[in-house]
Design a protein around this motif. Structure first.
Motif, short mmCIF file in Angstrom:
data_model
loop_
_atom_site.label_atom_id
_atom_site.label_comp_id
_atom_site.label_asym_id
_atom_site.label_seq_id
_atom_site.Cartn_x
_atom_site.Cartn_y
_atom_site.Cartn_z
N ARG A 109 0.81 -1.21 0.00
CA ARG A 109 0.00 0.00 0.00
C ARG A 109 0.85 1.26 0.00
O ARG A 109 0.33 2.34 -0.23
CB ARG A 109 -0.95 -0.01 1.19
CG ARG A 109 -0.28 -0.04 2.52
CD ARG A 109 -1.33 -0.08 3.64
NE ARG A 109 -0.70 -0.39 4.90
CZ ARG A 109 -0.26 0.55 5.74
NH1 ARG A 109 -0.40 1.81 5.44
NH2 ARG A 109 0.29 0.20 6.87
N ASP A 116 -0.81 5.53 3.97
CA ASP A 116 -2.10 5.38 4.64
C ASP A 116 -2.96 4.35 3.92
O ASP A 116 -3.25 4.49 2.72
CB ASP A 116 -2.80 6.74 4.67
CG ASP A 116 -4.12 6.71 5.43
OD1 ASP A 116 -4.35 5.77 6.20
OD2 ASP A 116 -4.92 7.65 5.24
N GLY A 117 -3.38 3.32 4.62
CA GLY A 117 -4.18 2.25 4.04
C GLY A 117 -5.54 2.72 3.53
O GLY A 117 -6.02 2.25 2.50
N TYR A 152 -5.02 4.48 0.29
CA TYR A 152 -4.71 3.51 -0.75
C TYR A 152 -5.99 2.84 -1.25
O TYR A 152 -6.18 2.67 -2.46
CB TYR A 152 -3.73 2.46 -0.22
CG TYR A 152 -3.37 1.38 -1.21
CD1 TYR A 152 -2.60 1.67 -2.33
CD2 TYR A 152 -3.79 0.07 -1.02
CE1 TYR A 152 -2.27 0.68 -3.24
CE2 TYR A 152 -3.46 -0.92 -1.92
CZ TYR A 152 -2.70 -0.61 -3.03
OH TYR A 152 -2.37 -1.58 -3.93
#
Length: 165
Positions: free
Chosen positions: A46, A59-60, A63
């Motif tokens: 990510r 930042d997930g 993503y």
């Protein structure tokens, strides 16, 4: 400075070697510069940059938002390339409307291509999935124009060749 061959370089010296790890802010000895590494092979993860510097970053959630945006862009591209859209365009301004849609479609296709060039495997997969879903929705499925369907007694109709833009 004499280089051994009788040539004077006018006092020019080679720059000092960079310390291990880059030093000076990571810019190879230049203060204030940050070195960035761009992947040139597909990778999974990510931590990525897609279209814009620093986005989505590590930042997930961002993503996931980037993947949704890539999927939606590929899906919309299939709609813009469908014959169903032609039926929605006004007849009075058909030429100008088609030119505008074509311009939008080509621009969006280039934007999608640039997103794929982030070399992130997830971006590639959702772009392909978006195209597949758009194809099913607008060209082959219930809402499609029938170009990809098998009709009784006719066999398969020939599809138009795939186009990059």
């Amino acid at each position: 400075m004499d280089m051994g061959g009788g040539h004077d370089m006018g006092g020019m010296m080679a720059p000092p070697p960079s310390p291990p790890g880059g030093g000076g802010g990571g810019g190879g000895g230049m203060p204030g510069m940050r070195m960035r590494y761009t992947h040139m092979t597909f990778f999974w993860g990510r931590k990525s940059e897609i279209l814009f510097v620093g986005w989505p970053g590590a930042d997930g959630g961002m993503y996931a938002l980037a993947l949704v945006a890539v999927f939606a862009l590929a899906f919309v591209l299939e709609f813009l390339g469908s014959r169903r859209l032609d039926a929605l365009l006004p007849r009075a301004a058909a030429g100008a409307a088609r030119a505008a849609v074509h311009t939008l479609r080509v621009g969006a296709a280039y934007l999608l291509m640039l997103a794929i060039m982030s070399f992130n495997g997830g971006v590639l997969l959702v772009a392909v999935a978006g195209h597949a879903a758009g194809f099913l929705a607008f060209k082959a499925g219930r809402f499609g124009d029938g170009r990809a369907q098998v009709e009784h007694g006719r066999g398969k109709e020939e599809l138009e060749p795939a186009a990059c833009a």
